[in-house]
Design a protein around this motif. Structure first.
Motif, PDB file in Angstrom:
ATOM      1  N   ARG A   1       7.933  36.519  43.906  1.00  7.16           N
ATOM      2  CA  ARG A   1       7.001  36.614  42.781  1.00  7.16           C
ATOM      3  C   ARG A   1       6.778  38.079  42.446  1.00  7.16           C
ATOM      4  O   ARG A   1       6.182  38.815  43.217  1.00  7.16           O
ATOM      5  CB  ARG A   1       5.657  35.963  43.128  1.00  7.16           C
ATOM      6  CG  ARG A   1       5.677  34.448  43.243  1.00  7.16           C
ATOM      7  CD  ARG A   1       4.236  33.953  43.274  1.00  7.16           C
ATOM      8  NE  ARG A   1       4.163  32.517  43.407  1.00  7.16           N
ATOM      9  CZ  ARG A   1       3.734  31.885  44.494  1.00  7.16           C
ATOM     10  NH1 ARG A   1       3.362  32.579  45.547  1.00  7.16           N
ATOM     11  NH2 ARG A   1       3.672  30.576  44.538  1.00  7.16           N
TER      12      ARG A   1
ATOM     13  N   ASP B   1      -2.393  38.304  33.619  1.00  6.57           N
ATOM     14  CA  ASP B   1      -1.770  37.142  34.253  1.00  6.57           C
ATOM     15  C   ASP B   1      -0.286  37.062  33.918  1.00  6.57           C
ATOM     16  O   ASP B   1       0.157  37.414  32.829  1.00  6.57           O
ATOM     17  CB  ASP B   1      -2.485  35.842  33.874  1.00  6.57           C
ATOM     18  CG  ASP B   1      -2.637  35.672  32.376  1.00  6.57           C
ATOM     19  OD1 ASP B   1      -1.747  36.130  31.640  1.00  6.57           O
ATOM     20  OD2 ASP B   1      -3.643  35.087  31.940  1.00  6.57           O
TER      21      ASP B   1
ATOM     22  N   PHE C   1       2.629  34.110  34.874  1.00  6.86           N
ATOM     23  CA  PHE C   1       2.945  32.845  35.537  1.00  6.86           C
ATOM     24  C   PHE C   1       4.452  32.583  35.612  1.00  6.86           C
ATOM     25  O   PHE C   1       4.872  31.484  35.939  1.00  6.86           O
ATOM     26  CB  PHE C   1       2.264  31.689  34.787  1.00  6.86           C
ATOM     27  CG  PHE C   1       0.777  31.866  34.659  1.00  6.86           C
ATOM     28  CD1 PHE C   1       0.009  32.205  35.745  1.00  6.86           C
ATOM     29  CD2 PHE C   1       0.143  31.688  33.432  1.00  6.86           C
ATOM     30  CE1 PHE C   1      -1.364  32.382  35.632  1.00  6.86           C
ATOM     31  CE2 PHE C   1      -1.233  31.845  33.305  1.00  6.86           C
ATOM     32  CZ  PHE C   1      -1.989  32.191  34.410  1.00  6.86           C
ATOM     33  N   THR C   2       5.269  33.598  35.322  1.00  3.22           N
ATOM     34  CA  THR C   2       6.711  33.397  35.292  1.00  3.22           C
ATOM     35  C   THR C   2       7.379  33.594  36.643  1.00  3.22           C
ATOM     36  O   THR C   2       8.569  33.308  36.789  1.00  3.22           O
ATOM     37  CB  THR C   2       7.357  34.360  34.282  1.00  3.22           C
ATOM     38  OG1 THR C   2       7.189  35.714  34.740  1.00  3.22           O
ATOM     39  CG2 THR C   2       6.726  34.209  32.912  1.00  3.22           C
TER      40      THR C   2
ATOM     41  N   GLY D   1       6.848  30.194  31.828  1.00  2.00           N
ATOM     42  CA  GLY D   1       5.828  30.220  32.862  1.00  2.00           C
ATOM     43  C   GLY D   1       4.577  29.556  32.326  1.00  2.00           C
ATOM     44  O   GLY D   1       4.148  29.852  31.198  1.00  2.00           O
TER      45      GLY D   1
ATOM     46  N   GLY E   1       0.547  28.162  33.365  1.00  2.00           N
ATOM     47  CA  GLY E   1      -0.598  28.020  34.257  1.00  2.00           C
ATOM     48  C   GLY E   1      -1.717  27.314  33.519  1.00  2.00           C
ATOM     49  O   GLY E   1      -2.064  27.701  32.401  1.00  2.00           O
TER      50      GLY E   1
ATOM     51  N   GLY F   1      -5.682  29.667  31.677  1.00  2.48           N
ATOM     52  CA  GLY F   1      -4.238  29.616  31.786  1.00  2.48           C
ATOM     53  C   GLY F   1      -3.539  30.053  30.519  1.00  2.48           C
ATOM     54  O   GLY F   1      -4.175  30.520  29.557  1.00  2.48           O
TER      55      GLY F   1
ATOM     56  N   HIS G   1       1.374  26.981  44.451  1.00  2.00           N
ATOM     57  CA  HIS G   1       1.110  26.712  43.035  1.00  2.00           C
ATOM     58  C   HIS G   1      -0.353  26.916  42.622  1.00  2.00           C
ATOM     59  O   HIS G   1      -0.618  27.150  41.446  1.00  2.00           O
ATOM     60  CB  HIS G   1       1.529  25.280  42.690  1.00  2.00           C
ATOM     61  CG  HIS G   1       2.999  25.049  42.801  1.00  2.00           C
ATOM     62  ND1 HIS G   1       3.899  25.461  41.847  1.00  2.00           N
ATOM     63  CD2 HIS G   1       3.734  24.444  43.777  1.00  2.00           C
ATOM     64  CE1 HIS G   1       5.127  25.128  42.207  1.00  2.00           C
ATOM     65  NE2 HIS G   1       5.058  24.502  43.383  1.00  2.00           N
TER      66      HIS G   1
ATOM     67  N   GLN H   1      -3.918  28.754  42.276  1.00  2.00           N
ATOM     68  CA  GLN H   1      -4.425  30.110  42.184  1.00  2.00           C
ATOM     69  C   GLN H   1      -5.920  30.083  41.865  1.00  2.00           C
ATOM     70  O   GLN H   1      -6.367  29.286  41.039  1.00  2.00           O
ATOM     71  CB  GLN H   1      -3.665  30.854  41.083  1.00  2.00           C
ATOM     72  CG  GLN H   1      -3.922  32.331  40.987  1.00  2.00           C
ATOM     73  CD  GLN H   1      -3.119  32.960  39.864  1.00  2.00           C
ATOM     74  OE1 GLN H   1      -3.646  33.212  38.775  1.00  2.00           O
ATOM     75  NE2 GLN H   1      -1.836  33.219  40.109  1.00  2.00           N
TER      76      GLN H   1
ATOM     77  N   VAL I   1      -0.147  26.745  38.779  1.00  2.00           N
ATOM     78  CA  VAL I   1       0.992  27.449  38.211  1.00  2.00           C
ATOM     79  C   VAL I   1       2.236  26.581  38.405  1.00  2.00           C
ATOM     80  O   VAL I   1       2.626  26.278  39.541  1.00  2.00           O
ATOM     81  CB  VAL I   1       1.181  28.822  38.882  1.00  2.00           C
ATOM     82  CG1 VAL I   1       2.390  29.536  38.268  1.00  2.00           C
ATOM     83  CG2 VAL I   1      -0.067  29.654  38.740  1.00  2.00           C
TER      84      VAL I   1
END
Length: 280
Positions: free
Chosen positions: A30, A40, A42-43, A50, A52, A77, A242, A244, A279
């Protein structure tokens, strides 16, 4: 029996060691665009989609200048598409792009669409907004630049311009990142000075002749200048592959011009929020 205990001990040690190695590998795989919890990503460091999705709960001032507080749930998100050092995103009611340049420059541009009224008379349960009418929300163009002082983004300087038909807002200040994670988790603390022009200032704190007659409050016309000085703390952590958790605490102390407005029932604005998201 001793051999059994030894075998169990070795097995447990191997299991714990394996979990630690997996966690370390997950951390390595990550890689956020920049390692800042307030940005943020999320990819997972890879090109492509990505996503979230989650929920946050905020305890905040009921409106700008209010001494009343309220709880408010909000979706959290974003939907993102990463292409190298560029991320295109749709987050809440904002559509935008951010890009990393020369490892120490982060640029961001977005359009934020209004999803609710800017301020309603009913926002004050004590009736302190009666006669002022409702303030409509407006579409905002947000331009932002962050300059890191080193490649690991330990210290940085942030500048942001918010412009709309209601006026302009400008924010600038330094920040400090805590933790050594490269996946965008950890925590950070920022200092911010906020400036507004006269249009933006009077949208939130001005009182025209008609509002004065309806509310009984003194007519107030503000000039542009310093709006507030504040601190902003952000944290973000992965509790599993996954899930967060994240949070934010914000404190802004208003300038003397803002505090002199009858709408400003408090010298400051404050907000605390926590949330969780998944995520994909």
């Amino acid at each position: 029996m001793n051999e059994v205990k030894m075998f169990m001990g070795l097995t447990l040690a191997a299991l714990v060691n394996g979990l630690l190695i997996q966690a370390a590998l997950a951390e390595e795989t990550r890689t956020a665009l920049v390692p800042l919890p307030s940005v943020d990503d999320f990819t997972g460091g890879e090109d492509g989609w990505g996503v979230g999705l989650g929920l946050s709960v905020e305890y905040e001032s009921a409106y700008e200048g209010s001494d009343e507080f309220e709880f408010e749930p909000n979706p959290a998100g974003a939907l993102q598409w990463r292409d190298g050092d560029n991320i295109y995103y749709f987050a809440g009611a904002a559509l935008g792009w951010r890009g990393l340049r020369s490892e120490t420059w982060l640029l961001d541009a977005s359009v934020a669409f209004p999803v609710e009224e800017g301020r309603e008379e009913s926002d004050s349960e004590d009736g302190r907004l009666e006669g002022l009418g409702d303030v409509e929300g407006s579409t905002e163009l947000v331009l932002q630049a962050r300059r890191a002082f080193d490649s690991d983004w330990r210290y940085w300087l942030d500048a942001r311009l918010v412009t709309s038909e209601d006026g302009n807002l400008f924010l600038v200040g330094p920040g400090r990142r805590f933790g050594d994670q490269t996946d965008g988790t950890g925590s950070e603390l920022g200092l911010v000075v906020v400036f507004h022009d006269s249009d933006y200032a009077n949208r939130d704190f001005g009182i025209d002749a008609e509002q004065s007659a309806n509310s009984g409050l003194a007519q107030t016309d503000l000039d542009g200048g310093v709006r507030s000085v504040g601190l902003n703390y952000t944290f973000r952590y992965f509790v599993s592959d996954h899930w967060q958790v994240f949070g934010e605490a914000l404190y802004e102390h208003y300038s003397s011009d803002v505090r002199d407005s009858p709408i400003a029932r408090s010298d400051y604005e404050a907000e605390v929020g926590v949330g969780a998201l998944y995520v994909f």
